[in-house]
Design a protein around this motif. Sequence first.
Motif, PDB file in Angstrom:
ATOM      1  N   LYS A 140       0.824  -1.202   0.000  1.00 21.77           N
ATOM      2  CA  LYS A 140       0.000   0.000   0.000  1.00 21.77           C
ATOM      3  C   LYS A 140       0.862   1.257   0.000  1.00 21.77           C
ATOM      4  CE  LYS A 140      -3.248   2.578   2.902  1.00 21.77           C
ATOM      5  NZ  LYS A 140      -3.993   2.589   4.188  1.00 21.77           N
ATOM      6  N   HIS A 141       1.919   1.247   0.804  1.00 22.70           N
ATOM      7  CA  HIS A 141       2.766   2.439   0.926  1.00 22.70           C
ATOM      8  C   HIS A 141       3.835   2.512  -0.163  1.00 22.70           C
ATOM      9  CE1 HIS A 141       0.931   3.629   4.690  1.00 22.70           C
ATOM     10  NE2 HIS A 141       1.120   2.425   5.198  1.00 22.70           N
ATOM     11  N   VAL A 142       4.165   1.356  -0.757  1.00 24.99           N
ATOM     12  CA  VAL A 142       5.148   1.340  -1.850  1.00 24.99           C
ATOM     13  C   VAL A 142       4.532   0.575  -3.018  1.00 24.99           C
ATOM     14  CG1 VAL A 142       7.546   0.891  -2.486  1.00 24.99           C
ATOM     15  CG2 VAL A 142       6.958   1.262  -0.094  1.00 24.99           C
ATOM     16  N   PRO A 143       3.589   1.184  -3.729  1.00 24.07           N
ATOM     17  CA  PRO A 143       2.891   0.466  -4.806  1.00 24.07           C
ATOM     18  C   PRO A 143       3.788   0.075  -5.972  1.00 24.07           C
ATOM     19  CG  PRO A 143       2.302   2.803  -4.807  1.00 24.07           C
ATOM     20  CD  PRO A 143       3.075   2.552  -3.546  1.00 24.07           C
ATOM     21  N   GLU A 144       5.004   0.644  -6.028  1.00 22.29           N
ATOM     22  CA  GLU A 144       5.923   0.249  -7.095  1.00 22.29           C
ATOM     23  C   GLU A 144       6.286  -1.228  -7.023  1.00 22.29           C
ATOM     24  OE1 GLU A 144       7.799   3.873  -5.281  1.00 22.29           O
ATOM     25  OE2 GLU A 144       5.774   3.072  -5.152  1.00 22.29           O
ATOM     26  N   GLN A 145       6.028  -1.869  -5.866  1.00 19.81           N
ATOM     27  CA  GLN A 145       6.302  -3.295  -5.727  1.00 19.81           C
ATOM     28  C   GLN A 145       5.446  -4.127  -6.678  1.00 19.81           C
ATOM     29  OE1 GLN A 145       6.344  -4.899  -1.723  1.00 19.81           O
ATOM     30  NE2 GLN A 145       6.968  -2.952  -0.877  1.00 19.81           N
ATOM     31  N   LEU A 146       4.369  -3.544  -7.199  1.00 16.85           N
ATOM     32  CA  LEU A 146       3.476  -4.272  -8.095  1.00 16.85           C
ATOM     33  C   LEU A 146       3.876  -4.140  -9.558  1.00 16.85           C
ATOM     34  CD1 LEU A 146      -0.016  -3.490  -6.483  1.00 16.85           C
ATOM     35  CD2 LEU A 146       1.353  -5.571  -6.280  1.00 16.85           C
ATOM     36  N   VAL A 147       4.985  -3.468  -9.839  1.00 14.50           N
ATOM     37  CA  VAL A 147       5.406  -3.298 -11.231  1.00 14.50           C
ATOM     38  C   VAL A 147       5.678  -4.647 -11.883  1.00 14.50           C
ATOM     39  CG1 VAL A 147       7.227  -2.408 -12.723  1.00 14.50           C
ATOM     40  CG2 VAL A 147       6.295  -0.968 -10.913  1.00 14.50           C
ATOM     41  N   ASP A 148       6.408  -5.534 -11.167  1.00 16.09           N
ATOM     42  CA  ASP A 148       6.701  -6.845 -11.745  1.00 16.09           C
ATOM     43  C   ASP A 148       5.448  -7.696 -11.887  1.00 16.09           C
ATOM     44  OD1 ASP A 148       6.396  -7.060  -9.015  1.00 16.09           O
ATOM     45  OD2 ASP A 148       7.821  -8.715  -8.799  1.00 16.09           O
ATOM     46  N   VAL A 149       4.460  -7.460 -11.017  1.00 18.50           N
ATOM     47  CA  VAL A 149       3.213  -8.220 -11.069  1.00 18.50           C
ATOM     48  C   VAL A 149       2.364  -7.802 -12.262  1.00 18.50           C
ATOM     49  CG1 VAL A 149       1.081  -8.754  -9.815  1.00 18.50           C
ATOM     50  CG2 VAL A 149       3.241  -8.528  -8.577  1.00 18.50           C
ATOM     51  N   THR A 150       2.419  -6.529 -12.624  1.00 20.12           N
ATOM     52  CA  THR A 150       1.545  -6.003 -13.670  1.00 20.12           C
ATOM     53  C   THR A 150       2.228  -5.949 -15.036  1.00 20.12           C
ATOM     54  OG1 THR A 150       2.203  -3.761 -13.003  1.00 20.12           O
ATOM     55  CG2 THR A 150       0.182  -4.656 -12.049  1.00 20.12           C
ATOM     56  N   MET A 151       3.381  -5.321 -15.127  1.00 15.41           N
ATOM     57  CA  MET A 151       4.003  -5.074 -16.418  1.00 15.41           C
ATOM     58  C   MET A 151       4.686  -6.313 -16.996  1.00 15.41           C
ATOM     59  SD  MET A 151       2.976  -2.139 -16.854  1.00 15.41           S
ATOM     60  CE  MET A 151       3.738  -1.999 -18.460  1.00 15.41           C
ATOM     61  N   PHE A 152       5.302  -7.115 -16.144  1.00 20.46           N
ATOM     62  CA  PHE A 152       6.045  -8.281 -16.629  1.00 20.46           C
ATOM     63  C   PHE A 152       5.155  -9.249 -17.409  1.00 20.46           C
ATOM     64  CE2 PHE A 152       7.757 -12.558 -16.023  1.00 20.46           C
ATOM     65  CZ  PHE A 152       9.038 -12.408 -16.504  1.00 20.46           C
ATOM     66  N   PRO A 153       4.028  -9.724 -16.859  1.00 18.85           N
ATOM     67  CA  PRO A 153       3.196 -10.666 -17.632  1.00 18.85           C
ATOM     68  C   PRO A 153       2.565 -10.036 -18.871  1.00 18.85           C
ATOM     69  CG  PRO A 153       2.114 -10.064 -15.570  1.00 18.85           C
ATOM     70  CD  PRO A 153       3.502  -9.537 -15.490  1.00 18.85           C
ATOM     71  N   ILE A 154       2.204  -8.757 -18.787  1.00 19.20           N
ATOM     72  CA  ILE A 154       1.631  -8.090 -19.959  1.00 19.20           C
ATOM     73  C   ILE A 154       2.645  -8.028 -21.089  1.00 19.20           C
ATOM     74  CG2 ILE A 154       0.775  -5.873 -20.824  1.00 19.20           C
ATOM     75  CD1 ILE A 154      -0.508  -5.398 -18.109  1.00 19.20           C
ATOM     76  N   MET A 155       3.874  -7.655 -20.755  1.00 20.38           N
ATOM     77  CA  MET A 155       4.927  -7.535 -21.763  1.00 20.38           C
ATOM     78  C   MET A 155       5.206  -8.872 -22.435  1.00 20.38           C
ATOM     79  SD  MET A 155       8.856  -6.285 -21.177  1.00 20.38           S
ATOM     80  CE  MET A 155       9.172  -7.650 -20.061  1.00 20.38           C
ATOM     81  N   PHE A 156       5.356  -9.939 -21.649  1.00 20.99           N
ATOM     82  CA  PHE A 156       5.670 -11.240 -22.223  1.00 20.99           C
ATOM     83  C   PHE A 156       4.513 -11.793 -23.047  1.00 20.99           C
ATOM     84  CE2 PHE A 156       9.541 -11.391 -19.925  1.00 20.99           C
ATOM     85  CZ  PHE A 156      10.287 -12.444 -20.463  1.00 20.99           C
TER      86      PHE A 156
END
Length: 281
Positions: A49-65
């Motif tokens: 919640k306080h560091v939402p950048e932690q979700l970058v690998d969760v969101t962008m990685f699967p979309i990109m691949f």
Amino acid sequence: MNATTAEQASAPVTGDVLRSVLLAGERPSRPGPVLTSLTFGWRALLKIKHVPEQLVDVTMFPIMFTLMFTYLFGGALAGSTQAYLQFLLPGILVQANVMITMNTGITLNTDIQKGVFDRFRSLPVWRPSPLVGALLGDLVRYSIGSAIVIMLGLVLGFRPEGGAVGVVLSVALLLVFSFCLSWLWTMLSLILRTPNSVAGVSMMVMFPLTFVSNIFVDPKTMPGWLQAVVEVNPISHLATVVRGLMDGSVPAGEIGWVLVSSVLLVAVFGPITMVLYRNKK
């Protein structure tokens, strides 16, 4: 204030007085393993919640691949992007989740370097609670990653013949395997000294496991020696199970292999992790 009250207020506080105050009420019971683990799991969610950048690998990685492999290689590998998407998406779902598990070790190592776990170990709680809680919190990240891959696939035209039940069962089994695999990275976080070293070693392990598998292509097109490697790769078994459940079949033998692999991961790396955690200085 009368003289008696003033005299009591000025009197020194003795050990007996403090003890009587502390023992005046009923002492709360010690929290159990489930409660403490869930509490540390909630802590992991608050960090997101306080560091939402932690979700970058969760969101962008699967979309990109998903987009890259579908539209760059789909036509060459399967004749059409639509046909390849039906084969690829369950594999991407597997790859995205097992790659995300690496973040567990990186996050724990960061906490260790900051001295946070020294405080956790001094608390009167079940000793594995901080580790189990962190792993439980990461299950939410895996669920988010799975939902993103599935929704993207549906938008692109993926249609699971197994319906909603097959999708839910495949994701549930994937979460179980990911939780068990996370114990490997937890162990590494207690051995290696920096988050960067944990990330580097994790990548060295996961890239061969995910690419030398049946995630992207049918192993029948590979050389015989490579097929043998792919067939014993636990990631291949997991991808086969996810594909089968989403296609409407129930590969019981493959499900058994995945469950056995999951149990072995915890049985091997769980005790080693706890010994390292107990002796960590």
